[in-house]
Design a protein around this motif. Structure first.
Motif, PDB file in Angstrom:
ATOM      1  N   UNK A   1       0.883  -1.071   0.082  1.00 61.01           N
ATOM      2  CA  UNK A   1       0.159   0.000  -0.005  1.00 61.01           C
ATOM      3  C   UNK A   1       0.803   1.322  -0.068  1.00 61.01           C
ATOM      4  N   UNK A   2       1.820   1.318   0.815  1.00 66.56           N
ATOM      5  CA  UNK A   2       2.587   2.263   0.772  1.00 66.56           C
ATOM      6  C   UNK A   2       3.629   2.724  -0.461  1.00 66.56           C
ATOM      7  N   UNK A   3       3.968   1.654  -0.927  1.00 62.16           N
ATOM      8  CA  UNK A   3       4.593   2.031  -2.542  1.00 62.16           C
ATOM      9  C   UNK A   3       3.586   2.495  -3.504  1.00 62.16           C
ATOM     10  N   UNK A   4       2.151   2.070  -3.331  1.00 61.23           N
ATOM     11  CA  UNK A   4       1.137   2.357  -4.501  1.00 61.23           C
ATOM     12  C   UNK A   4       0.861   4.010  -3.933  1.00 61.23           C
ATOM     13  N   UNK A   5       0.887   4.190  -2.635  1.00 63.64           N
ATOM     14  CA  UNK A   5       0.489   5.450  -2.170  1.00 63.64           C
ATOM     15  C   UNK A   5       1.628   6.495  -2.711  1.00 63.64           C
ATOM     16  N   UNK A   6       2.939   6.107  -2.336  1.00 62.31           N
ATOM     17  CA  UNK A   6       3.883   7.090  -2.815  1.00 62.31           C
ATOM     18  C   UNK A   6       4.117   7.346  -4.311  1.00 62.31           C
ATOM     19  N   UNK A   7       3.768   6.395  -5.160  1.00 62.99           N
ATOM     20  CA  UNK A   7       3.897   6.447  -6.522  1.00 62.99           C
ATOM     21  C   UNK A   7       2.473   7.585  -7.051  1.00 62.99           C
ATOM     22  N   UNK A   8       1.523   7.455  -6.161  1.00 62.93           N
ATOM     23  CA  UNK A   8       0.481   8.209  -6.420  1.00 62.93           C
ATOM     24  C   UNK A   8       0.850   9.867  -5.831  1.00 62.93           C
ATOM     25  N   UNK A   9       1.395   9.923  -4.626  1.00 62.72           N
ATOM     26  CA  UNK A   9       1.774  11.099  -4.177  1.00 62.72           C
ATOM     27  C   UNK A   9       2.802  11.820  -5.141  1.00 62.72           C
ATOM     28  N   UNK A  10       3.950  11.047  -5.684  1.00 60.50           N
ATOM     29  CA  UNK A  10       4.862  11.791  -6.405  1.00 60.50           C
ATOM     30  C   UNK A  10       4.169  12.367  -7.739  1.00 60.50           C
ATOM     31  N   UNK A  11       3.120  11.813  -8.294  1.00 59.06           N
ATOM     32  CA  UNK A  11       2.294  12.543  -9.396  1.00 59.06           C
ATOM     33  C   UNK A  11       1.838  13.803  -8.924  1.00 59.06           C
ATOM     34  N   UNK A  12       1.562  13.816  -7.766  1.00 63.17           N
ATOM     35  CA  UNK A  12       0.965  15.112  -7.270  1.00 63.17           C
ATOM     36  C   UNK A  12       1.840  16.414  -6.771  1.00 63.17           C
ATOM     37  N   UNK A  13       3.067  16.080  -6.891  1.00 63.44           N
ATOM     38  CA  UNK A  13       3.842  17.046  -6.364  1.00 63.44           C
ATOM     39  C   UNK A  13       4.105  17.977  -7.533  1.00 63.44           C
ATOM     40  N   UNK A  14       3.401  19.089  -7.612  1.00 63.39           N
ATOM     41  CA  UNK A  14       3.261  20.032  -8.838  1.00 63.39           C
ATOM     42  C   UNK A  14       3.968  21.298  -7.936  1.00 63.39           C
ATOM     43  N   UNK A  15       4.182  22.371  -8.986  1.00 62.04           N
ATOM     44  CA  UNK A  15       5.101  23.566  -8.368  1.00 62.04           C
ATOM     45  C   UNK A  15       3.759  24.503  -8.000  1.00 62.04           C
ATOM     46  N   UNK A  16       3.416  24.304  -6.816  1.00 66.99           N
ATOM     47  CA  UNK A  16       2.255  25.219  -6.195  1.00 66.99           C
ATOM     48  C   UNK A  16       2.356  24.980  -4.557  1.00 66.99           C
ATOM     49  N   UNK A  17       2.587  25.988  -3.913  1.00 69.16           N
ATOM     50  CA  UNK A  17       3.033  25.911  -2.463  1.00 69.16           C
ATOM     51  C   UNK A  17       1.421  25.486  -1.981  1.00 69.16           C
TER      52      UNK A  17
END
Length: 471
Positions: A157-173
């Motif tokens: 689960x943690x691996x899947x979540x990290x892959x999902x979160x990584x795609x959400x790291x966009x340039x916006x505070x």
């Protein structure tokens, strides 16, 4: 304006990743939630997709059930027909403003969008509404994070979540809100540097992948051990909340968690069961499937789902009392197809569950259907035990069809040969005559037939596997 730096951002990298994985039952219970079902009209080829014919009302009910599965306080739900998906906000401007008014009126703190949002769409909706927004993938990941009770499940689960979160790291505070809790979707605000987070996430994913390689090897060794034992493996599959764990407990007298709750079971469990004529099989309970199951979850749980892939037979458990049972069945078949299992394979036995919830005419109709040649589903109630004897007989008959049976005679001095048979085959019948000779009927897996025939040259193949159990 300089963005506020919360305490989380000042923590060391590993500590911040751990903070993201804290329990959050309290946060969820206090989070006033709005569930939005923005369902586009399906046309042409899209309408033919498995599950596409599901009524929007049923889809929204399922989304509300998913939110309830992690104890969110759902104060309202809303179904919206969507004619065209907007690249920036998914919804049109008027709909965005309408929901903003409802959020303010209900003091909503979290909006669940029952769709797949791009990072840009998620960020823009959060800006417009001033609350946290998660999509269907994020919600399912959060549920899986709560349900994982083994080390293996937590890693996947943690691996899947990290892959999902990584795609959400966009340039916006504004989007870089560090969430307390399960896997970082529901808690309060915070921020950290984008590149540092990407590096931390990638390093953590790499370590998890190495640990999961060990898990995969260990599971492979366990499967090899099971193959050396002459017991067929039967895996339960089905839509979430179809009653798989209840059936598992009924057949094995185990105490696996079984609740009227979506994704009550996540970690697989295996137990031995006895079939009507005394044979043993291994029954495996698995995670439930769901429509639009995130691809990253299927990939992350590949090691677990290999138990399904390698099983001798699959019991496809369906909730026949559910108004959406047909679409749910199609969704399960779609996931099995992704795992390389054809829906029409002889390995699958369809189990029509929850007969106790059907009225008399519907129960009779399904019983008649189940008796028709070619279909052969089994109507049961895992809760009351109705029909489970027929199910066990069907499993045994299917095993008999796939394995050859042999009759052979052993002299009293052939103790080593008798031991080999008990170790490598199923001894279906054993009789001793007046002279002390043992007359045996055994059933054996196809890959072990040559060894049996080489060791026992006088073994006589029976006409069909079924002959051996009709004694």
């Amino acid at each position: 304006m300089e963005p506020r730096i919360p305490g989380d951002a000042r923590l060391p990298g590993e500590a911040r990743l751990q903070r993201m994985a804290e329990p959050e039952g309290t946060i969820a219970a206090e989070t006033r939630t709005l569930v939005v079902g923005p369902y586009p009209a399906r046309r042409g080829a899209e309408a033919a997709r498995p599950g596409a014919g599901r009524p929007p009302e049923a889809r929204l009910d399922e989304a509300v059930g998913l939110a309830a599965a992690i104890d969110l306080d759902v104060v309202d739900h809303l179904m919206l027909p969507v004619q065209a998906i907007r690249p920036s906000t998914y919804l049109g401007k008027g709909r965005v403003e309408e929901i903003a008014g409802r959020i303010a009126a209900e003091s909503v703190r979290l909006v669940v969008m029952d769709c797949a949002l791009s990072p840009v769409q998620q960020r823009n909706l959060e800006k417009a509404w001033g609350v946290k927004v998660i999509d269907r993938t994020g919600l399912i990941l959060e549920i899986f994070g709560r349900r994982a009770s083994t080390r293996e499940g937590a890693l996947q689960v943690e691996h899947a979540h990290l892959a999902y979160q990584r795609s959400r790291l966009v340039r916006s505070w504004t989007h870089l809100e560090r969430q307390r809790g399960g896997f970082g979707f529901l808690g309060g605000p915070g921020e950290t540097q984008i590149e540092a987070d990407r590096r931390l996430i990638q390093e953590r994913m790499t370590r998890i992948e190495r640990e999961l390689e060990t898990v995969t090897r260990t599971r492979g060794l366990h499967r090899q051990s099971r193959r050396r034992v002459p017991y067929p493996v039967v895996a339960l599959v089905g839509y979430t909340n179809a009653g798989k764990s209840t059936l598992f407990n009924r057949l094995t007298a185990a105490e696996v968690r079984a609740e009227d709750l979506l994704f009550a079971t996540l970690d697989p469990t295996a137990r031995a069961i006895k079939l009507p004529h005394g044979e043993t099989a291994i029954l495996s309970d698995t995670v439930g499937f769901i429509s639009d199951l995130p691809t990253m979850l299927i990939a992350a749980f590949r090691a677990t789902l290999e138990d399904v892939i390698e099983a001798d037979f699959l019991l496809h458990v369906r909730d026949m009392a559910h108004e959406d049972t047909q679409a749910q069945g199609q969704d399960v078949q779609a996931v099995l197809a992704e795992l390389g299992i054809a829906p029409e394979t002889d390995r699958i036995i369809e189990v029509w569950n929850k007969a106790d919830l059907l009225d008399a005419p519907e129960r009779e109709r399904l019983l008649n259907l189940s008796r028709q040649a070619g279909a052969k589903p089994v109507l049961i109630s895992a809760l009351t035990g109705e029909g489970t004897d027929r199910l066990l007989a069907r499993i045994e008959a299917r095993i008999a069809e796939s394995r050859a049976s042999f009759a052979l005679v052993l002299e009293p001095t052939e103790g080593a040969g008798l031991h080999w048979l008990y170790e490598n085959a199923e001894v279906l019948d054993r009789r001793e005559d007046a002279g002390g000779q043992l007359h045996l009927v055994v059933r054996i897996a196809p890959e072990k037939e040559p060894r049996l025939l080489n060791r026992f040259g006088t073994a006589r193949r029976l006409r069909t596997g079924g002959d051996a159990i009709r004694r």
